[in-house]
Design an enzyme around this catalytic site. Structure first.
Site, PDB file in Angstrom:
ATOM      1  CG  ASN A  92      -1.717   1.247   1.387  1.00  0.00           C
ATOM      2  OD1 ASN A  92      -1.838   2.030   0.445  1.00  0.00           O
ATOM      3  ND2 ASN A  92      -2.287   1.456   2.580  1.00  0.00           N
TER       4      ASN A  92
ATOM      5  CB  SER B 241       4.669  -1.305  12.316  1.00  0.00           C
ATOM      6  OG  SER B 241       4.324   0.063  12.496  1.00  0.00           O
TER       7      SER B 241
ATOM      8  N   GLY C  16       2.624  -0.835   4.484  1.00  0.00           N
ATOM      9  CA  GLY C  16       2.705   0.570   4.099  1.00  0.00           C
ATOM     10  C   GLY C  16       4.154   0.990   3.941  1.00  0.00           C
TER      11      GLY C  16
ATOM     12  N   GLY D 165       2.058   2.832  10.790  1.00  0.00           N
ATOM     13  CA  GLY D 165       3.041   3.897  10.624  1.00  0.00           C
ATOM     14  C   GLY D 165       3.717   4.323  11.920  1.00  0.00           C
TER      15      GLY D 165
ATOM     16  CD  GLU E 193      -3.091   6.023   6.308  1.00  0.00           C
ATOM     17  OE1 GLU E 193      -3.045   6.003   5.074  1.00  0.00           O
ATOM     18  OE2 GLU E 193      -2.196   5.532   7.023  1.00  0.00           O
TER      19      GLU E 193
ATOM     20  CD  GLU F 235      -3.886  -1.949   7.389  1.00  0.00           C
ATOM     21  OE1 GLU F 235      -2.767  -2.239   6.957  1.00  0.00           O
ATOM     22  OE2 GLU F 235      -4.462  -0.897   7.087  1.00  0.00           O
TER      23      GLU F 235
ATOM     24  CE  LYS G 161      -0.289   3.603   4.603  1.00  0.00           C
ATOM     25  NZ  LYS G 161      -0.267   3.794   6.038  1.00  0.00           N
TER      26      LYS G 161
ATOM     27  CG  HIS H  60      -6.039   2.373   4.932  1.00  0.00           C
ATOM     28  ND1 HIS H  60      -5.612   3.391   5.758  1.00  0.00           N
ATOM     29  CD2 HIS H  60      -5.031   1.466   4.891  1.00  0.00           C
ATOM     30  CE1 HIS H  60      -4.391   3.098   6.185  1.00  0.00           C
ATOM     31  NE2 HIS H  60      -4.017   1.935   5.668  1.00  0.00           N
TER      32      HIS H  60
HETATM   33  P1  PGA Z   1       2.518   0.709   7.793  1.00  0.00           P
HETATM   34  O1  PGA Z   1       1.079   0.929   7.092  1.00  0.00           O
HETATM   35  O2  PGA Z   1       3.052  -0.598   7.274  1.00  0.00           O
HETATM   36  O3  PGA Z   1       3.320   1.888   7.369  1.00  0.00           O
HETATM   37  O4  PGA Z   1       2.267   0.657   9.260  1.00  0.00           O
HETATM   38  C1  PGA Z   1       0.183  -0.141   6.916  1.00  0.00           C
HETATM   39  C2  PGA Z   1      -1.076   0.351   6.261  1.00  0.00           C
HETATM   40  O5  PGA Z   1      -1.543   1.449   6.565  1.00  0.00           O
HETATM   41  O6  PGA Z   1      -1.656  -0.367   5.406  1.00  0.00           O
END
Ligand code: PGA
Length: 263
Positions: free
Chosen positions: A9, A214, A235, A174, A98, A168, A11, A96
């Protein structure tokens, strides 16, 4: 057996040239591994370039990060499922955290998108997960169950098997703080129990549940070896071909181990 699925992903990152370079490097790193399914999820603007750079490499698929549920019309700024299919997109990430937190997406909106994606033969990757506050308040199961029941309402059994769920936890996205394999497994097992109620036992056993939050090369294998973790939605670590490839290869190794054990 469920085939592991690892998705990148990106983003709101990656210009066209970077995307093409990533694909070239990734194909090289992955070689001919086919034990795990791989999906690249670029921003809309880089999708055509990623498809072109893949050059028909069937073992890597392309996804989108969002879509709108209407087929066409006066919806300025939106992208339909048919438009994505037209670009050879196979998967679409929906709900997601976000999108939920920054853009006000509700479970009902996610549900409309899930149906529209299915109608257009796009496979949804539906994201669910609790915030830290909800975890601390002991509401993990309540939150996950609500998101699943509302987000997947009205799906036919066959549509369930073509849907991927991504667990998630919002506090792990993140932040560099991943859920422990045991915490993730507990949530995944619970998600599968809800899927059993929403569909049936055999169908729930076939649905793939990714972990996201993460995921890095050094924690991927431990997460992936849990019985109900069927892949990863990555991500930060997916922005670099080498670290993403290492996560894919960790999933592939785990899949090969499972095969050996069961034969
Ligand atoms: P991250 O994001 O691996 O940076 O924690 C995962 C995601 O939001 O799909």
């Amino acid at each position: 057996m469920r085939k592991k699925i690892v998705a990148a992903n990106w983003k709101m990152n990656m210009l066209q040239v970077e995307a093409a370079e990533f694909v070239r490097d990734l194909l090289q790193e992955l070689g001919d591994q086919t034990a795990a399914e791989v999906v690249i999820v670029p921003p809309f603007t880089a999708i055509p370039r990623v498809v072109e750079a893949l050059g028909g490499a069937e073992h890597v698929k392309v996804g989108a990060q969002n879509m709108y549920w209407e087929r066409s019309g006066a919806y300025t700024g939106e992208i339909s499922a048919a438009m994505l299919r037209n670009l050879f997109v196979r998967y679409v990430v929906l709900g997601h955290s976000e999108r939920r937190q920054l853009f006000g997406e509700t479970d009902e909106m996610v549900n409309r998108k899930v149906h529209a994606a299915q109608d257009a033969t796009l496979r949804p990757i539906v994201c669910v997960g609790e915030t830290l506050k909800q975890r601390d308040a002991g509401q993990v199961e309540e939150v996950l169950e609500g998101q699943l029941r509302r987000g997947l309402a009205g799906l036919e059994t066959k549509a369930f098997t073509e849907t991927v769920i991504a667990y998630e936890p919002v506090w792990a996205i993140g932040t560099g703080r991943n859920a422990t394999p045991a915490q993730a497994q507990e949530a995944h097992a619970f998600i599968r129990s809800v899927l059993r109620e929403l569909a049936d036992d055999a169908t729930a056993a076939r649905i793939r549940i990714q972990y996201g939050g993460s995921v890095k090369p050094d924690n991927a294998r431990a997460l992936m070896s849990q019985p109900d973790i069927d892949g990863a939605l990555v991500g930060g670590a997916s922005l670099e071909a080498r670290s993403f490839a290492q996560i894919v290869l960790a999933a592939a190794e785990d899949a090969l181990d499972e095969e050996r054990l069961s034969s």
